[in-house]
Scaffold this motif. Structure first.
Motif, PDB file in Angstrom:
ATOM      1  N   ASP A   1      39.646 -63.361  40.721  1.00  0.00           N
ATOM      2  CA  ASP A   1      40.670 -64.030  39.917  1.00  0.00           C
ATOM      3  C   ASP A   1      40.416 -65.526  39.991  1.00  0.00           C
ATOM      4  O   ASP A   1      40.144 -66.067  41.065  1.00  0.00           O
ATOM      5  CB  ASP A   1      42.055 -63.685  40.482  1.00  0.00           C
ATOM      6  N   GLN A   2      40.518 -66.220  38.884  1.00  0.00           N
ATOM      7  CA  GLN A   2      40.197 -67.642  38.845  1.00  0.00           C
ATOM      8  C   GLN A   2      41.127 -68.490  39.713  1.00  0.00           C
ATOM      9  O   GLN A   2      40.816 -69.647  40.025  1.00  0.00           O
ATOM     10  CB  GLN A   2      40.245 -68.151  37.399  1.00  0.00           C
ATOM     11  N   HIS A   3      42.259 -67.928  40.139  1.00  0.00           N
ATOM     12  CA  HIS A   3      43.166 -68.679  40.986  1.00  0.00           C
ATOM     13  C   HIS A   3      42.714 -68.730  42.450  1.00  0.00           C
ATOM     14  O   HIS A   3      43.189 -69.566  43.215  1.00  0.00           O
ATOM     15  CB  HIS A   3      44.572 -68.050  40.950  1.00  0.00           C
ATOM     16  N   PHE A   4      41.828 -67.823  42.820  1.00  0.00           N
ATOM     17  CA  PHE A   4      41.498 -67.634  44.234  1.00  0.00           C
ATOM     18  C   PHE A   4      40.080 -68.098  44.560  1.00  0.00           C
ATOM     19  O   PHE A   4      39.190 -68.040  43.709  1.00  0.00           O
ATOM     20  CB  PHE A   4      41.592 -66.144  44.614  1.00  0.00           C
ATOM     21  N   PRO A   5      39.856 -68.480  45.822  1.00  0.00           N
ATOM     22  CA  PRO A   5      38.470 -68.639  46.272  1.00  0.00           C
ATOM     23  C   PRO A   5      37.814 -67.268  46.369  1.00  0.00           C
ATOM     24  O   PRO A   5      38.497 -66.244  46.434  1.00  0.00           O
ATOM     25  CB  PRO A   5      38.619 -69.274  47.665  1.00  0.00           C
ATOM     26  N   ARG A   6      36.495 -67.251  46.401  1.00  0.00           N
ATOM     27  CA  ARG A   6      35.768 -65.989  46.557  1.00  0.00           C
ATOM     28  C   ARG A   6      35.543 -65.701  48.039  1.00  0.00           C
ATOM     29  O   ARG A   6      35.031 -66.548  48.775  1.00  0.00           O
ATOM     30  CB  ARG A   6      34.412 -66.050  45.840  1.00  0.00           C
ATOM     31  N   THR A   7      35.911 -64.501  48.470  1.00  0.00           N
ATOM     32  CA  THR A   7      35.628 -64.077  49.835  1.00  0.00           C
ATOM     33  C   THR A   7      34.152 -63.714  49.933  1.00  0.00           C
ATOM     34  O   THR A   7      33.662 -62.887  49.165  1.00  0.00           O
ATOM     35  CB  THR A   7      36.471 -62.853  50.227  1.00  0.00           C
ATOM     36  N   THR A   8      33.452 -64.325  50.878  1.00  0.00           N
ATOM     37  CA  THR A   8      32.020 -64.042  51.000  1.00  0.00           C
ATOM     38  C   THR A   8      31.615 -63.477  52.356  1.00  0.00           C
ATOM     39  O   THR A   8      30.563 -62.850  52.466  1.00  0.00           O
ATOM     40  CB  THR A   8      31.183 -65.313  50.734  1.00  0.00           C
ATOM     41  N   VAL A   9      32.424 -63.688  53.404  1.00  0.00           N
ATOM     42  CA  VAL A   9      31.993 -63.266  54.736  1.00  0.00           C
ATOM     43  C   VAL A   9      33.198 -63.072  55.649  1.00  0.00           C
ATOM     44  O   VAL A   9      34.210 -63.770  55.525  1.00  0.00           O
ATOM     45  CB  VAL A   9      31.002 -64.301  55.344  1.00  0.00           C
ATOM     46  N   VAL A  10      33.079 -62.113  56.560  1.00  0.00           N
ATOM     47  CA  VAL A  10      34.046 -61.907  57.644  1.00  0.00           C
ATOM     48  C   VAL A  10      33.377 -62.360  58.935  1.00  0.00           C
ATOM     49  O   VAL A  10      32.197 -62.053  59.180  1.00  0.00           O
ATOM     50  CB  VAL A  10      34.462 -60.433  57.753  1.00  0.00           C
ATOM     51  N   CYS A  11      34.119 -63.084  59.770  1.00  0.00           N
ATOM     52  CA  CYS A  11      33.576 -63.581  61.034  1.00  0.00           C
ATOM     53  C   CYS A  11      34.318 -62.942  62.207  1.00  0.00           C
ATOM     54  O   CYS A  11      35.544 -63.022  62.294  1.00  0.00           O
ATOM     55  CB  CYS A  11      33.727 -65.097  61.124  1.00  0.00           C
ATOM     56  N   LEU A  12      33.576 -62.319  63.105  1.00  0.00           N
ATOM     57  CA  LEU A  12      34.106 -61.784  64.352  1.00  0.00           C
ATOM     58  C   LEU A  12      33.550 -62.583  65.516  1.00  0.00           C
ATOM     59  O   LEU A  12      32.506 -63.231  65.392  1.00  0.00           O
ATOM     60  CB  LEU A  12      33.719 -60.310  64.515  1.00  0.00           C
ATOM     61  N   GLU A  13      34.232 -62.522  66.657  1.00  0.00           N
ATOM     62  CA  GLU A  13      33.794 -63.243  67.856  1.00  0.00           C
ATOM     63  C   GLU A  13      33.670 -62.258  69.018  1.00  0.00           C
ATOM     64  O   GLU A  13      34.636 -61.560  69.341  1.00  0.00           O
ATOM     65  CB  GLU A  13      34.807 -64.332  68.205  1.00  0.00           C
ATOM     66  N   ASN A  14      32.485 -62.223  69.648  1.00  0.00           N
ATOM     67  CA  ASN A  14      32.217 -61.220  70.684  1.00  0.00           C
ATOM     68  C   ASN A  14      31.315 -61.809  71.778  1.00  0.00           C
ATOM     69  O   ASN A  14      30.175 -62.169  71.483  1.00  0.00           O
ATOM     70  CB  ASN A  14      31.529 -60.005  70.057  1.00  0.00           C
TER      71      ASN A  14
END
Length: 361
Positions: free
Chosen positions: A135-148
């Motif tokens: 949707d043009q209102h939103f940024p594009r989700t490109t990555v999920v970050c986990l911490e381990n």
């Protein structure tokens, strides 16, 4: 304050696993290192480190960077190479808490922060719900970050099945999974698996060499060849292109050979210390350590005169260094410079600090 150690005193430094000093084997390796110009790609020791780490973590390629912060900055920056892209992470993750907002400032990447659970995970359903619609209102989700392992959750290890589930979700939505592996060595040691198994589902990992392994400087980013080529280019723009870096790479290789096989001993030391300190009336270790980090709460209900800043200062009288943490608590981190035999000395230091501050109560 900075720690200035007179040569006749041996300080037991519990502030972090970043405080270790290079072993003699690391120093010898640095002195003998064959070097070249790494920006031109002709430092053979850096190349050997990168090839070794790529193999250890089951990825195609790797690139050596000066720090874990730069590792995350460059890796997530490549995943968010279109400015205004969004990355999903935990609200207590190191990336958003302790890296100065660099991804927003320098890469134009927008963080979508979700609640971090007590075990360091983020609810998978919450991650899926946070992935943006086209949707043009939103940024594009490109990555999920986990911490381990998870720093602010006391070195909690992410379960293998959980990482696999998040990886599958990312593939389903055609986005990437990045793992902040500042202490991924500790996770692998705790789970008794090869490091590659911990990150099998990840597209990229920032692997710290100067925490659990105790190398003096550096991290590597691992991933596929095309991704690492982009990381190498962005590293240069961030000022991370080092020249005769083989001296540092040699120390990291020596650390991998010397420290990694014995890393689980740090966890045993942490468990022993936690039990000893928890047995003292003035302190409470509410969550037993899984790896090499735990938090000591002060029993301020019974001893209201105690506060973390004063206890930390009093510990220095026993040649013990720690740092105050959130609220009335102190963080303790074990590493290869804290021998198992020091547990009794540290216990007595905590006892003496409380006794001094409470007037012997």
């Amino acid at each position: 304050p900075p720690l200035f150690r007179p040569p006749h005193r041996t300080m037991l430094d519990l502030r972090s696993d970043t405080v270790t000093r290079p072993t003699q084997k690391m120093r010898d390796a640095m002195a003998r290192a064959e070097v070249g110009d790494d920006v031109f790609g002709d430092d053979p020791t850096v190349t050997r480190l990168e090839e070794t780490m790529a193999k250890v973590f089951g990825k195609e390629a790797a690139v050596f960077v000066p720090s874990g912060t730069m590792g995350n900055l460059v890796a997530v920056g490549v995943h968010c190479e279109v400015r205004g892209s969004e990355y999903i992470c935990g609200d207590l993750s190191h990336i958003v808490q302790y890296e100065q907002g660099g991804l927003a400032t320098l890469m134009g990447a927008h963080p979508r922060q979700l609640t971090t659970n007590a075990d360091g995970t983020i609810d998978v359903k919450a991650i899926e719900n946070a992935i943006r619609a086209d949707d043009q209102h939103f940024p594009r989700t490109t990555v999920v970050c986990l911490e381990n392992t998870h720093n602010k959750k006391g070195g909690k290890v992410l379960p293998l099945a959980y990482v696999e589930e998040v990886g599958s979700l990312c593939k389903k939505h055609a986005i990437r999974l990045h793992v902040d592996g500042a202490r991924i060595w500790n996770a692998a040691a705790k789970l008794k698996v090869a490091p590659a198994r911990c990150v099998q589902a990840a597209d990229s990992v920032s692997v710290c060499l100067s925490k659990g392994l105790g190398a003096p400087v550096g991290s590597v980013i691992v991933g596929d060849e095309a991704f690492i080529a982009k990381c190498r280019r962005l590293r240069k723009a961030c000022g991370g292109g080092m020249r005769q870096a083989g001296t540092l790479a040699a120390a990291a290789l020596a650390a991998y050979e010397e420290i990694w096989p014995n890393l689980a001993k740090d966890h045993e030391t942490a468990s022993d210390l936690a039990r000893r300190i928890d047995a003292l009336d003035h302190y409470d270790v509410r969550v037993a350590p899984e790896t090499n980090i735990f938090f000591v709460d002060l029993n301020v209900a019974a001893y209201p005169e105690l506060n973390a800043k004063d206890v930390v200062q009093a510990l220095r009288e026993s040649d013990i260094v720690a740092i105050p943490w959130v609220g009335d608590s102190i963080r303790v981190v074990t590493h290869h410079d804290i021998p198992e035999t020091a547990a009794g000395e540290i216990e007595e230091g905590f006892r003496a600090a409380a006794t001094r501050l409470t007037g012997g109560r």
